[in-house]
Motif scaffolding. Structure first.
Motif, PDB file in Angstrom:
ATOM      1  N   THR A 242      -4.707   8.093  -6.411  1.00  0.00           N
ATOM      2  CA  THR A 242      -3.256   8.216  -6.348  1.00  0.00           C
ATOM      3  C   THR A 242      -2.705   7.193  -5.359  1.00  0.00           C
ATOM      4  O   THR A 242      -3.221   7.076  -4.255  1.00  0.00           O
ATOM      5  CB  THR A 242      -2.876   9.649  -5.907  1.00  0.00           C
ATOM      6  OG1 THR A 242      -3.446  10.570  -6.836  1.00  0.00           O
ATOM      7  CG2 THR A 242      -1.380   9.828  -5.848  1.00  0.00           C
ATOM      8  N   PRO A 243      -1.666   6.435  -5.741  1.00  0.00           N
ATOM      9  CA  PRO A 243      -1.075   5.456  -4.826  1.00  0.00           C
ATOM     10  C   PRO A 243      -0.457   6.144  -3.617  1.00  0.00           C
ATOM     11  O   PRO A 243      -0.190   7.341  -3.664  1.00  0.00           O
ATOM     12  CB  PRO A 243       0.012   4.791  -5.678  1.00  0.00           C
ATOM     13  CG  PRO A 243      -0.410   5.024  -7.091  1.00  0.00           C
ATOM     14  CD  PRO A 243      -1.093   6.365  -7.077  1.00  0.00           C
ATOM     15  N   PRO A 244      -0.233   5.381  -2.560  1.00  0.00           N
ATOM     16  CA  PRO A 244      -0.289   3.921  -2.505  1.00  0.00           C
ATOM     17  C   PRO A 244      -1.686   3.412  -2.163  1.00  0.00           C
ATOM     18  O   PRO A 244      -2.476   4.076  -1.507  1.00  0.00           O
ATOM     19  CB  PRO A 244       0.688   3.573  -1.379  1.00  0.00           C
ATOM     20  CG  PRO A 244       0.608   4.742  -0.450  1.00  0.00           C
ATOM     21  CD  PRO A 244       0.364   5.943  -1.341  1.00  0.00           C
ATOM     22  N   TYR A 245      -1.969   2.219  -2.649  1.00  0.00           N
ATOM     23  CA  TYR A 245      -3.151   1.436  -2.301  1.00  0.00           C
ATOM     24  C   TYR A 245      -2.779  -0.018  -2.552  1.00  0.00           C
ATOM     25  O   TYR A 245      -1.627  -0.316  -2.867  1.00  0.00           O
ATOM     26  CB  TYR A 245      -4.395   1.887  -3.091  1.00  0.00           C
ATOM     27  CG  TYR A 245      -4.223   1.897  -4.583  1.00  0.00           C
ATOM     28  CD1 TYR A 245      -4.464   0.752  -5.337  1.00  0.00           C
ATOM     29  CD2 TYR A 245      -3.828   3.047  -5.254  1.00  0.00           C
ATOM     30  CE1 TYR A 245      -4.314   0.761  -6.715  1.00  0.00           C
ATOM     31  CE2 TYR A 245      -3.676   3.067  -6.626  1.00  0.00           C
ATOM     32  CZ  TYR A 245      -3.919   1.922  -7.352  1.00  0.00           C
ATOM     33  OH  TYR A 245      -3.766   1.929  -8.710  1.00  0.00           O
ATOM     34  N   TYR A 246      -3.725  -0.937  -2.396  1.00  0.00           N
ATOM     35  CA  TYR A 246      -3.405  -2.362  -2.476  1.00  0.00           C
ATOM     36  C   TYR A 246      -4.225  -3.057  -3.555  1.00  0.00           C
ATOM     37  O   TYR A 246      -5.366  -2.671  -3.819  1.00  0.00           O
ATOM     38  CB  TYR A 246      -3.659  -3.040  -1.125  1.00  0.00           C
ATOM     39  CG  TYR A 246      -2.696  -2.546  -0.080  1.00  0.00           C
ATOM     40  CD1 TYR A 246      -1.488  -3.191   0.130  1.00  0.00           C
ATOM     41  CD2 TYR A 246      -2.975  -1.404   0.655  1.00  0.00           C
ATOM     42  CE1 TYR A 246      -0.584  -2.712   1.069  1.00  0.00           C
ATOM     43  CE2 TYR A 246      -2.074  -0.919   1.593  1.00  0.00           C
ATOM     44  CZ  TYR A 246      -0.885  -1.584   1.791  1.00  0.00           C
ATOM     45  OH  TYR A 246       0.014  -1.108   2.705  1.00  0.00           O
ATOM     46  N   ALA A 247      -3.621  -4.070  -4.157  1.00  0.00           N
ATOM     47  CA  ALA A 247      -4.285  -4.903  -5.150  1.00  0.00           C
ATOM     48  C   ALA A 247      -4.331  -6.341  -4.637  1.00  0.00           C
ATOM     49  O   ALA A 247      -3.322  -6.868  -4.171  1.00  0.00           O
ATOM     50  CB  ALA A 247      -3.529  -4.857  -6.476  1.00  0.00           C
ATOM     51  N   VAL A 248      -5.504  -6.940  -4.719  1.00  0.00           N
ATOM     52  CA  VAL A 248      -5.668  -8.355  -4.429  1.00  0.00           C
ATOM     53  C   VAL A 248      -5.874  -9.043  -5.773  1.00  0.00           C
ATOM     54  O   VAL A 248      -6.830  -8.737  -6.493  1.00  0.00           O
ATOM     55  CB  VAL A 248      -6.864  -8.615  -3.492  1.00  0.00           C
ATOM     56  CG1 VAL A 248      -7.073 -10.115  -3.297  1.00  0.00           C
ATOM     57  CG2 VAL A 248      -6.655  -7.916  -2.160  1.00  0.00           C
TER      58      VAL A 248
ATOM     59  N   TRP B 111      -7.968  -1.894  -3.015  1.00  0.00           N
ATOM     60  CA  TRP B 111      -8.389  -1.544  -1.664  1.00  0.00           C
ATOM     61  C   TRP B 111      -7.498  -0.436  -1.110  1.00  0.00           C
ATOM     62  O   TRP B 111      -6.324  -0.367  -1.454  1.00  0.00           O
ATOM     63  CB  TRP B 111      -8.315  -2.777  -0.762  1.00  0.00           C
ATOM     64  CG  TRP B 111      -9.162  -3.885  -1.295  1.00  0.00           C
ATOM     65  CD1 TRP B 111      -8.797  -4.851  -2.202  1.00  0.00           C
ATOM     66  CD2 TRP B 111     -10.534  -4.127  -1.012  1.00  0.00           C
ATOM     67  NE1 TRP B 111      -9.853  -5.669  -2.484  1.00  0.00           N
ATOM     68  CE2 TRP B 111     -10.935  -5.252  -1.760  1.00  0.00           C
ATOM     69  CE3 TRP B 111     -11.454  -3.505  -0.176  1.00  0.00           C
ATOM     70  CZ2 TRP B 111     -12.224  -5.767  -1.708  1.00  0.00           C
ATOM     71  CZ3 TRP B 111     -12.747  -4.027  -0.119  1.00  0.00           C
ATOM     72  CH2 TRP B 111     -13.118  -5.144  -0.872  1.00  0.00           C
ATOM     73  N   ASP B 112      -8.063   0.366  -0.223  1.00  0.00           N
ATOM     74  CA  ASP B 112      -7.288   1.487   0.311  1.00  0.00           C
ATOM     75  C   ASP B 112      -6.343   1.097   1.446  1.00  0.00           C
ATOM     76  O   ASP B 112      -5.460   1.871   1.796  1.00  0.00           O
ATOM     77  CB  ASP B 112      -8.202   2.642   0.735  1.00  0.00           C
ATOM     78  CG  ASP B 112      -9.106   2.349   1.923  1.00  0.00           C
ATOM     79  OD1 ASP B 112      -9.024   1.252   2.531  1.00  0.00           O
ATOM     80  OD2 ASP B 112      -9.926   3.230   2.253  1.00  0.00           O
TER      81      ASP B 112
END
Length: 108
Positions: free
Chosen positions: A9-15, A63-64
């Motif tokens: 479940t968000p939030p998290y990060y995308a590279v 990534w968290d």
């Protein structure tokens, strides 16, 4: 690992890493496999998706936290792969970091 990452479940990060490759492989495939293995053991790693078509590659890793992304950036093995990419594997590349606020996953 499935082809579509199953993220929390968000939030998290995308590279988001987009690249145009040179003609020669020179060990790229082996290094790419090694980086997937290394990243998957990195604290804070959530998953990855990858697509390639006619020299254009797009890899999205999840990534968290921003701190986890920074630790991955500083990983010695990852830094060595980055240097090899800059010196011979890539014609050009772009790196973007985004915060994921919402996501949906469907299986049909």
């Amino acid at each position: 690992m499935g082809r579509i990452a199953k993220t929390p479940t968000p939030p998290y990060y995308a590279v988001i890493f987009a690249s145009e490759r040179t003609e020669e492989d020179r060990g790229y495939g082996k290094m790419a496999d090694k980086m997937v293995e290394l990243a998957s053991r990195q604290d804070g790693f959530l998953g990855m998706e990858n697509a390639n078509d006619e020299g254009l590659g797009i890899m999205v890793s999840y990534w968290d936290s921003l701190e986890a992304i920074q630790r991955w950036k500083e990983n010695a093995g990852h830094q060595a792969a980055q240097e090899r990419g800059k010196s011979g594997w890539y014609q050009s590349f772009a790196l973007r970091v985004s915060k994921v606020e919402s996501d949906r996953y469907f299986e049909i």
